[in-house]
Enzyme design. Sequence first.
Site, PDB file in Angstrom:
ATOM      1  N   GLN A 102       0.843  -1.194   0.000  1.00 56.84           N
ATOM      2  CA  GLN A 102       0.000   0.000   0.000  1.00 56.84           C
ATOM      3  C   GLN A 102       0.886   1.255   0.000  1.00 56.84           C
ATOM      4  O   GLN A 102       1.554   1.539   0.990  1.00 56.84           O
ATOM      5  CB  GLN A 102      -0.876  -0.007   1.260  1.00 56.84           C
ATOM      6  CG  GLN A 102      -1.748   1.212   1.432  1.00 56.84           C
ATOM      7  CD  GLN A 102      -2.369   1.273   2.828  1.00 56.84           C
ATOM      8  OE1 GLN A 102      -1.707   0.996   3.827  1.00 56.84           O
ATOM      9  NE2 GLN A 102      -3.634   1.644   2.904  1.00 56.84           N
ATOM     10  N   GLY A 103       0.892   1.968  -1.094  1.00 55.77           N
ATOM     11  CA  GLY A 103       1.740   3.160  -1.190  1.00 55.77           C
ATOM     12  C   GLY A 103       0.950   4.441  -0.988  1.00 55.77           C
ATOM     13  O   GLY A 103       0.615   5.141  -1.947  1.00 55.77           O
ATOM     14  N   TYR A 104       0.649   4.722   0.254  1.00 53.51           N
ATOM     15  CA  TYR A 104      -0.083   5.955   0.568  1.00 53.51           C
ATOM     16  C   TYR A 104       0.852   6.981   1.197  1.00 53.51           C
ATOM     17  O   TYR A 104       1.053   8.073   0.695  1.00 53.51           O
ATOM     18  CB  TYR A 104      -1.209   5.674   1.573  1.00 53.51           C
ATOM     19  CG  TYR A 104      -2.424   5.015   1.008  1.00 53.51           C
ATOM     20  CD1 TYR A 104      -2.423   4.444  -0.256  1.00 53.51           C
ATOM     21  CD2 TYR A 104      -3.606   4.953   1.756  1.00 53.51           C
ATOM     22  CE1 TYR A 104      -3.554   3.839  -0.764  1.00 53.51           C
ATOM     23  CE2 TYR A 104      -4.740   4.344   1.251  1.00 53.51           C
ATOM     24  CZ  TYR A 104      -4.714   3.790  -0.003  1.00 53.51           C
ATOM     25  OH  TYR A 104      -5.833   3.183  -0.484  1.00 53.51           O
ATOM     26  N   SER A 105       1.420   6.616   2.373  1.00 55.01           N
ATOM     27  CA  SER A 105       2.170   7.582   3.180  1.00 55.01           C
ATOM     28  C   SER A 105       3.412   8.079   2.451  1.00 55.01           C
ATOM     29  O   SER A 105       4.038   7.349   1.685  1.00 55.01           O
ATOM     30  CB  SER A 105       2.602   6.937   4.496  1.00 55.01           C
ATOM     31  OG  SER A 105       1.495   6.403   5.163  1.00 55.01           O
ATOM     32  N   GLU A 114      -5.015   9.334  17.812  1.00 59.31           N
ATOM     33  CA  GLU A 114      -5.379  10.748  17.977  1.00 59.31           C
ATOM     34  C   GLU A 114      -6.299  11.179  16.836  1.00 59.31           C
ATOM     35  O   GLU A 114      -7.306  11.863  17.062  1.00 59.31           O
ATOM     36  CB  GLU A 114      -4.120  11.630  17.986  1.00 59.31           C
ATOM     37  CG  GLU A 114      -3.286  11.535  19.268  1.00 59.31           C
ATOM     38  CD  GLU A 114      -2.397  10.295  19.317  1.00 59.31           C
ATOM     39  OE1 GLU A 114      -2.228   9.638  18.273  1.00 59.31           O
ATOM     40  OE2 GLU A 114      -1.874   9.979  20.408  1.00 59.31           O
ATOM     41  N   GLU A 159     -10.151  -1.008   6.750  1.00 62.44           N
ATOM     42  CA  GLU A 159      -8.928  -1.206   7.511  1.00 62.44           C
ATOM     43  C   GLU A 159      -9.219  -1.018   8.996  1.00 62.44           C
ATOM     44  O   GLU A 159      -8.708  -1.711   9.846  1.00 62.44           O
ATOM     45  CB  GLU A 159      -7.885  -0.186   7.034  1.00 62.44           C
ATOM     46  CG  GLU A 159      -6.481  -0.495   7.445  1.00 62.44           C
ATOM     47  CD  GLU A 159      -5.478   0.549   6.902  1.00 62.44           C
ATOM     48  OE1 GLU A 159      -4.321   0.443   7.272  1.00 62.44           O
ATOM     49  OE2 GLU A 159      -5.870   1.447   6.130  1.00 62.44           O
TER      50      GLU A 159
END
Lengths: 401, 377
Positions: free
Chosen positions: A131-134, A388, A249
């Site tokens: 998963q290439g999100y961040s 958070e 998720e």
Amino acid sequence: MDLKLREDDLAFQREVREFLDRHWPEDVREARRNTGRFEETKGESPEVRRFFDALNERGWAVPNWPSEWGGTDWTPTQKYIWDKETARAECPQLSAFGARMLAPVLYTWGTDEQKERFLPAIREQKMIWCQGYSEPGAGSDLAALGTRAVRDGDDFVVNGTKIWTTGAHVADWMFCLVRTSTEGKRQEGISFLLIDMTTPGITVNPIHLLGGIHSVNEVELKDVRVPVANLVGEENRGWTYAKGLLTHERTGIAGVARSEVALERLKAIAARTAVDGGSLWDDADFRRRVIELEIDLEALAMTELRVLSQVEQGGAPGPESSILKIRGTEISQALQVMQIEVFGYYGMPYPDQTLIDNEGPVGEAYAHAAMQAMLYGRAATIFGGSNEIQKNIISKAVLGL
Amino acid sequence: MDFSLSDEQSLLKDSVERFVQNDYDFDKRRKVMAEEDGFSRKNWQQFAELGWLAIPFAEDDGGFGGGPIELMLIMEQIGRGLVVEPYLPTVVLAGGALRRAGSAAQKEQYLAGIIDGSKLGAFAFAEPQGRFNLADLTTTAKKEGDGYALSGHKCVVLNGPSADFFLVSARTAGDQRDTKGISLFLVDADAKGLSRRDYPTVDGLRASEVMLDGVKVGKDALLGDADAALPLIEEIIDDATLAVGCEAVGGMEVLYKTTVDYSKQRVQFGQPIGKFQVLQHRMVDMFMEYEQSKSLMFMAAMRLDEGYNEAAKKAVSGFKVQVGKSGRFVGQQAVQLHGGMGMTEELAVGHYFKRLTMIDTLFGNVDFHLKRYGSFD
Ligand SMILES: Cc1cc2nc3c(=O)[nH]c(=O)nc-3n(C[C@H](O)[C@H](O)[C@H](O)COP(=O)(O)OP(=O)(O)OC[C@H]3O[C@@H](n4cnc5c(N)ncnc54)[C@H](O)[C@@H]3O)c2cc1C
């Protein structure tokens, strides 16, 4: 209102147990329990491969998918039983990135070609996804992502850096959020791309986590050409697809059934841990803390059932699902810390895996795996939307603050 | 009441602080840990030259005559630098036993070597079945001829791999958990019948399982009186508990400050994350945990300085409880507030977190010291 399982549910439960006991027997469970290896592989170890094959043969590999792609038409109760039993059996799971995160996007928004090409391979665990999100500058604030994809003929040309990409070093493919427009709202310039990891221009650099675990990576993309056919849905609508996926998720991340297993193991190990002629389980202070956790977990289990029954009545999991993520991760972290505590001094040794393979464990066989779980477990309150951020969601979307 | 340091104490503190600041940054520490011993012999010699290895020993023994306050000052800095050189096992534990109970000959043979940096020691006090109970011993020392033969299994012996000699607690009389019948022995690392399995601990230190299989020692290996070592062992461990507690306080200080700095630099949602009030309060909590721990650190050191009695034991246990709870909170939150970065081996944050986690276990965890505290009036 009624909590009892019906007769046909009980029969289903027996059927599931029988299947799991046959294809993932106790001796295999025991051996795997004590290795803390953190590898995302294609499940190439023979017993794992056999297990995935058996799942596929039985038609149980991806219960939540639509039945035309190999899913089941189980009732929510049956799915609940399945989750509980598979956790109890500690059997391997299909890589979540493909089966749980990407697949729902594909079967909802993908083209027929994309579905044909990817869904069966994911179901059989023959194609591993990451998963290439961040990105370095886009963590909690994912919409700040800046990896650019620029149209050039039939390709997108992609440039940028992804970080914390779990399993990029073993993945065949990456589903990726990229910026296709810098106009208007940040969320409205993002697209959802599928990138073959063998494409020229991709460099995967390992990042070592606490305890020396290698599961995440930095992925550099330099003039990577991705066919337009690998765009999912419409250009600049990737954010919407990804957000739907994040809710999936979030419910998975509660891990109620896994925590129940961890709790039982904690009790069992405490009961055989000697303290002053008795066992640690005889220690009222210790027991009280375990029981408090058990009650927290029971409450969470019921909260999850309430969310599930809402879904059953036609809703998607709403912002309440953030509760599951927050409490689920808090409880699993607390269990991990207590597990280390049980080992006393034997929580400290941390020989490397080859040493353990050659000479056996130091102290409790399970201690090394438990330490890795504790260290890695700190990430659970950080990824998938940090706790958070989840609380921000609840305060805004539920409490209207 | 007086919280100020004497001139000598200030000099000592400054000297350790300077070393940690100038010669022990995170990269240097990483290199040191990659050395064969897992620490630097060169640093150790420097410690000897600076006089730190002589601090707790009597002037008659070639020492500096320092007490718990000096120990506190050194260990707090060691904690700030996550120093891996074996000060605790050699000077505090092995040295602590020798200076209290060593005969003139034993001091000559071992203490002199500790002070000049040529000898490293380790204290083999824990056993697999004993958890934190110092009297729960199955290792035996049987009279044999003029001396003793030791047999048993000692676990997680800190600095075991590099120790030139071990202090071993063993049963010379009585049953497994009797408080009487325990004796302390000095055993050379190359003694016949002693074998080790060495390994790193999760915080990057080194330890060993030590197996004794009929290890023969002379009667001059007995440290202090036979059958009566438990009070001595307890006193040494209380010193060591103070020491690791001070280390934890030093570590917490670094963690809360590093986290505050990071929160001013890390930008998400168009602002430094330190602007989010929920994180501000979290960091205030970290700061308060550190301050509360520091207060009990002073209390424990000063009580021990007054003399070793119930009030001192109680203060040490209270301090250890506080440090266990605070260390856990500060360590976990430092990781949390650093996000993914906090999870990496690359940043120091996670290494402090691991050390704090181990300190919670060392010499008895929160539950153990809560009970011990409650057992005193
Ligand atoms: C082990 C691991 C595996 C991962 N796997 C993947 C993966 O496979 N693919 C992928 O794309 N990503 C992955 N991630 C990345 C993960 O999603 C990010 O770490 C996460 O989104 C947090 O981003 P960050 O690390 O940049 O922390 P930051 O966003 O910088 O957050 C730092 C701290 O600030 C807090 N914070 C931030 N904003 C706010 C706010 N508005 N209010 C209050 N507090 C706030 C956070 O909660 C956190 O405590 C993984 C991370 C880890 C640790």
